[in-house]
Design an enzyme around this catalytic site. Structure first.
Site, PDB file in Angstrom:
ATOM      1  N   ASN A   1      71.049  72.243   5.244  1.00 15.00           N
ATOM      2  CA  ASN A   1      71.448  73.464   4.545  1.00 15.00           C
ATOM      3  C   ASN A   1      71.275  73.367   3.027  1.00 15.00           C
ATOM      4  OD1 ASN A   1      72.401  76.045   4.400  1.00 15.00           O
ATOM      5  ND2 ASN A   1      74.496  75.573   5.069  1.00 15.00           N
TER       6      ASN A   1
ATOM      7  N   HIS B   1      86.114  79.190  15.177  1.00 14.69           N
ATOM      8  CA  HIS B   1      86.683  79.347  13.837  1.00 14.69           C
ATOM      9  C   HIS B   1      87.466  80.638  13.698  1.00 14.69           C
ATOM     10  CE1 HIS B   1      83.693  76.661  11.445  1.00 14.69           C
ATOM     11  NE2 HIS B   1      83.982  76.139  12.613  1.00 14.69           N
TER      12      HIS B   1
ATOM     13  N   ARG C   1      90.106  76.482  15.297  1.00 18.60           N
ATOM     14  CA  ARG C   1      90.270  76.024  13.919  1.00 18.60           C
ATOM     15  C   ARG C   1      90.787  77.190  13.090  1.00 18.60           C
ATOM     16  NH1 ARG C   1      85.608  74.184   9.583  1.00 18.60           N
ATOM     17  NH2 ARG C   1      85.821  76.301   8.822  1.00 18.60           N
TER      18      ARG C   1
ATOM     19  N   TYR D   1      87.119  78.033   0.781  1.00 20.59           N
ATOM     20  CA  TYR D   1      86.307  77.539   1.878  1.00 20.59           C
ATOM     21  C   TYR D   1      86.820  78.046   3.227  1.00 20.59           C
ATOM     22  CZ  TYR D   1      84.722  74.826   5.664  1.00 20.59           C
ATOM     23  OH  TYR D   1      84.210  74.501   6.878  1.00 20.59           O
TER      24      TYR D   1
ATOM     25  N   ASP E   1      90.254  72.268   8.530  1.00 21.45           N
ATOM     26  CA  ASP E   1      89.259  71.558   7.716  1.00 21.45           C
ATOM     27  C   ASP E   1      89.669  71.648   6.243  1.00 21.45           C
ATOM     28  OD1 ASP E   1      86.984  70.505   6.571  1.00 21.45           O
ATOM     29  OD2 ASP E   1      85.575  71.881   7.549  1.00 21.45           O
TER      30      ASP E   1
ATOM     31  N   HIS F   1      87.837  70.220   3.859  1.00 20.09           N
ATOM     32  CA  HIS F   1      86.551  70.228   3.161  1.00 20.09           C
ATOM     33  C   HIS F   1      86.496  69.301   1.946  1.00 20.09           C
ATOM     34  CE1 HIS F   1      82.669  72.570   2.902  1.00 20.09           C
ATOM     35  NE2 HIS F   1      82.852  72.378   4.189  1.00 20.09           N
TER      36      HIS F   1
ATOM     37  N   GLU G   1      90.583  67.725   9.357  1.00 21.97           N
ATOM     38  CA  GLU G   1      89.197  67.296   9.090  1.00 21.97           C
ATOM     39  C   GLU G   1      88.905  67.135   7.612  1.00 21.97           C
ATOM     40  OE1 GLU G   1      86.529  70.135  10.833  1.00 21.97           O
ATOM     41  OE2 GLU G   1      84.922  69.640   9.447  1.00 21.97           O
TER      42      GLU G   1
ATOM     43  N   GLU H   1      80.855  64.948   9.182  1.00 17.37           N
ATOM     44  CA  GLU H   1      79.766  65.929   9.323  1.00 17.37           C
ATOM     45  C   GLU H   1      78.645  65.688   8.318  1.00 17.37           C
ATOM     46  OE1 GLU H   1      82.062  69.578   8.740  1.00 17.37           O
ATOM     47  OE2 GLU H   1      81.089  69.852   6.804  1.00 17.37           O
TER      48      GLU H   1
ATOM     49  N   ARG I   1      82.522  62.972  13.450  1.00 20.07           N
ATOM     50  CA  ARG I   1      81.872  64.292  13.490  1.00 20.07           C
ATOM     51  C   ARG I   1      80.362  64.297  13.282  1.00 20.07           C
ATOM     52  NH1 ARG I   1      83.277  68.917  13.588  1.00 20.07           N
ATOM     53  NH2 ARG I   1      82.631  69.725  11.552  1.00 20.07           N
TER      54      ARG I   1
ATOM     55  N   HIS J   1      79.832  68.095  14.665  1.00 18.03           N
ATOM     56  CA  HIS J   1      79.645  69.245  13.794  1.00 18.03           C
ATOM     57  C   HIS J   1      78.800  70.295  14.528  1.00 18.03           C
ATOM     58  CE1 HIS J   1      77.868  70.483   9.580  1.00 18.03           C
ATOM     59  NE2 HIS J   1      78.882  71.264   9.911  1.00 18.03           N
TER      60      HIS J   1
ATOM     61  N   ASP K   1      74.639  76.434  10.456  1.00  8.89           N
ATOM     62  CA  ASP K   1      73.422  75.877   9.849  1.00  8.89           C
ATOM     63  C   ASP K   1      72.799  74.797  10.728  1.00  8.89           C
ATOM     64  OD1 ASP K   1      76.028  74.959   8.635  1.00  8.89           O
ATOM     65  OD2 ASP K   1      74.780  73.323   7.909  1.00  8.89           O
TER      66      ASP K   1
ATOM     67  N   GLU L   1      82.292  71.369  18.006  1.00 12.23           N
ATOM     68  CA  GLU L   1      82.442  72.586  17.203  1.00 12.23           C
ATOM     69  C   GLU L   1      81.409  73.619  17.652  1.00 12.23           C
ATOM     70  OE1 GLU L   1      81.612  72.021  13.050  1.00 12.23           O
ATOM     71  OE2 GLU L   1      82.503  73.940  12.476  1.00 12.23           O
TER      72      GLU L   1
ATOM     73  N   TRP M   1      83.135  70.745  -3.005  1.00 12.34           N
ATOM     74  CA  TRP M   1      83.146  72.015  -2.276  1.00 12.34           C
ATOM     75  C   TRP M   1      83.405  71.741  -0.811  1.00 12.34           C
ATOM     76  CZ3 TRP M   1      80.215  74.145   1.742  1.00 12.34           C
ATOM     77  CH2 TRP M   1      80.658  75.445   2.103  1.00 12.34           C
TER      78      TRP M   1
HETATM   79  C1  GCO Z   1      82.330  72.787   9.396  1.00 11.07           C
HETATM   80  C2  GCO Z   1      81.673  72.631   8.098  1.00 11.07           C
HETATM   81  C3  GCO Z   1      80.634  73.621   7.718  1.00 11.07           C
HETATM   82  C4  GCO Z   1      79.895  73.171   6.487  1.00 11.07           C
HETATM   83  C5  GCO Z   1      78.468  73.573   6.550  1.00 11.07           C
HETATM   84  C6  GCO Z   1      77.689  73.123   5.352  1.00 11.07           C
HETATM   85  O1  GCO Z   1      83.306  72.097   9.599  1.00 11.07           O
HETATM   86  O2  GCO Z   1      81.850  73.565  10.197  1.00 11.07           O
HETATM   87  O3  GCO Z   1      82.492  72.139   7.107  1.00 11.07           O
HETATM   88  O4  GCO Z   1      80.986  74.947   7.708  1.00 11.07           O
HETATM   89  O5  GCO Z   1      80.491  73.635   5.333  1.00 11.07           O
HETATM   90  O6  GCO Z   1      77.915  73.094   7.725  1.00 11.07           O
HETATM   91  O7  GCO Z   1      76.339  73.374   5.527  1.00 11.07           O
HETATM   92 MG    MG Z   2      83.838  70.721   8.164  1.00  5.76          MG
END
Ligand code: GCO
Ligand code: MG
Length: 403
Positions: A37, A122, A147, A159, A210, A212, A236, A262, A283, A312, A316, A339, A403
């Site tokens: 991505n 999600h 989630r 996020y 998550d 992040h 996560e 991930e 992940r 993961h 993307d 996921e 991020w």
């Molecule tokens: C998740 C992830 C994604 C990522 C993304 C980045 O747990 O699904 O954190 O949403 O942010 O795959 O490209």
């Molecule tokens: Mg994640």
């Protein structure tokens, strides 16, 4: 059998995907996902300019030898670009091998270990009320694991809070958009979110969250502790894991199960986390961790320490990755969860697939190979469109943060 040609197909049906297609002299073809991505074209060039010329004439049945050739032979090991490119090749080769055997891929891996693959969806909302509604909607759709992410009062964009409800898409701009962040506000808000979600959804639904990579280890420890009463399935990516040792501090303070990985691309990224039992779920997935061949190695190491898989599966990761991952999940003995972020109808039309969802479980289907194909004529109608993930800055002084 010999590889006669290989090509990279880049398309953007709703979002960008990089797909490698390998053709053989026996008419069998295979495809693999190589999407990274926001850095898609780097992997495409790595494949087209540096990998494909080395593949022509090789026996596609020698998957292990080709994997080692690309990994050790490049001299420059690891890294997301390299490992996504290797994954593209590896996935396409497993697809060919399974088609040659006239079997779904999971049969070649050792057959199924379970009747279906439990997935989590999600549920995102701009505030707690909306997130609770979303969680209940996912429960209604049959999900056994959900989630939950919510906007944080006082923060502009956070996020996990999508534009639409079903298709959260983080790569949202031509050049990176900017989000703001306050750990204090987030840490105050999140326990309240889960208190409300758990009360609404009842005890039987698995809940996940998550962070992040936004917290320090001690902040992560605090969050894990505060969430203990709500019995999460996992928490996560609380903190970046370049320093695997940092998870020790979190672990010392909380019994909330931890998931990470991930963005990892090799077994070396998670070796210490696994061996020291600092995590509960790993992940890594097919596309970013070197394909089926390498993912299997990570899962086997994890099994020794009772760490389970939780691949993961964001949007993307293309349907090709999802198909391969579901075959892997149906087989892998130490499976935890998968996921599943739904792709748009446009994406699904470009990648016809055998996998299906029912009552919270997915199944890869019985088509020979990994069960996913690409409609190249349709793909050609959706040219690449530059799109980046956002960046994140601390709200109070603009410092660039995770991020
Ligand atoms: C998740 C992830 C994604 C990522 C993304 C980045 O747990 O699904 O954190 O949403 O942010 O795959 O490209
Ligand atoms: Mg994640």
């Amino acid at each position: 059998m010999k590889i006669t040609s290989a090509k990279v197909i880049i398309c953007a049906p709703s979002r960008n995907f990089v797909t490698l297609k390998i053709e053989t002299d026996e008419g069998l073809t295979g495809i693999g996902d190589a999407t990274l991505n926001g850095r898609e074209l780097a992997v495409a060039s790595y494949l087209t300019d540096h990998v494909i010329p080395c593949l022509i004439g090789r026996d596609p049945q020698q998957i292990e030898d080709i994997w080692q050739y690309l990994y050790k032979g490049a001299y420059w090991r690891r890294g997301p670009v390299t490992m996504s490119a290797i994954a593209g090749v590896d996935t396409a080769l497993w697809d060919i091998k399974a088609k040659a055997a006239n079997m779904p891929l999971y049969q070649l891996l050792g057959g199924k270990s379970r009747t279906g693959v439990m997935v989590y969806g999600h549920a995102n909302g701009k505030d707690i009320t909306q997130t609770v509604e979303e969680v209940l909607r996912y429960k209604e759709m049959g999900y056994k694991a959900i989630r939950a992410q919510s906007g944080v009062p006082g923060l502009e964009k956070v996020y996990g809070v999508g534009r639409g409800t079903m298709f959260y898409e983080p790569a949202d701009a031509d050049l990176p958009s900017e989000h703001d962040w306050s750990t204090e506000k987030y840490l105050r808000h999140t326990p309240e979110l889960f208190e409300k979600v758990r009360a609404a959804v009842g005890p039987d639904i698995h809940l996940l969250h998550d962070a992040h990579h936004r917290l320090t280890p001690i902040e992560a420890a605090r969050l894990g502790k505060d969430l203990e009463p709500f019995r999460l399935f996992w928490l996560e990516d609380t903190t970046p894991a370049e320093n695997q040792e940092s998870f020790r501090l979190i672990r010392q303070h909380t019994t909330t199960p931890l998931a990470v990985g991930e963005i990892f691309n090799t077994i070396w990224d998670c070796k210490d986390l696994i061996q020291n039992q600092l995590i509960d779920y790993i992940r890594t997935t097919v596309v970013h961790a070197g394909g089926i061949t390498h993912l299997r190695r990570i899962a086997d190491l994890a099994a020794l320490y009772q760490v389970r898989t939780g691949s993961h599966g964001a949007t993307d990761l293309s349907p090709v990755c999802m198909g391969a991952a579901l075959n892997f999940d149906l087989w892998v003995p130490n499976f935890g969860i998968q996921e599943y972020m739904r792709h748009t109808d446009e994406t699904d039309a470009v990648f016809p697939h055998a996998y299906s969802f029912k009552d919270g479980y997915m199944h890869p289907g019985e088509a020979p190979g990994h069960g996913v194909t690409i409609d190249e004529a349709l793909a050609a109608k959706y040219p690449y469109k530059r799109a980046y993930l956002p960046v994140n800055r601390l709200q109070h002084d603009g410092t660039l943060t995770n991020w």
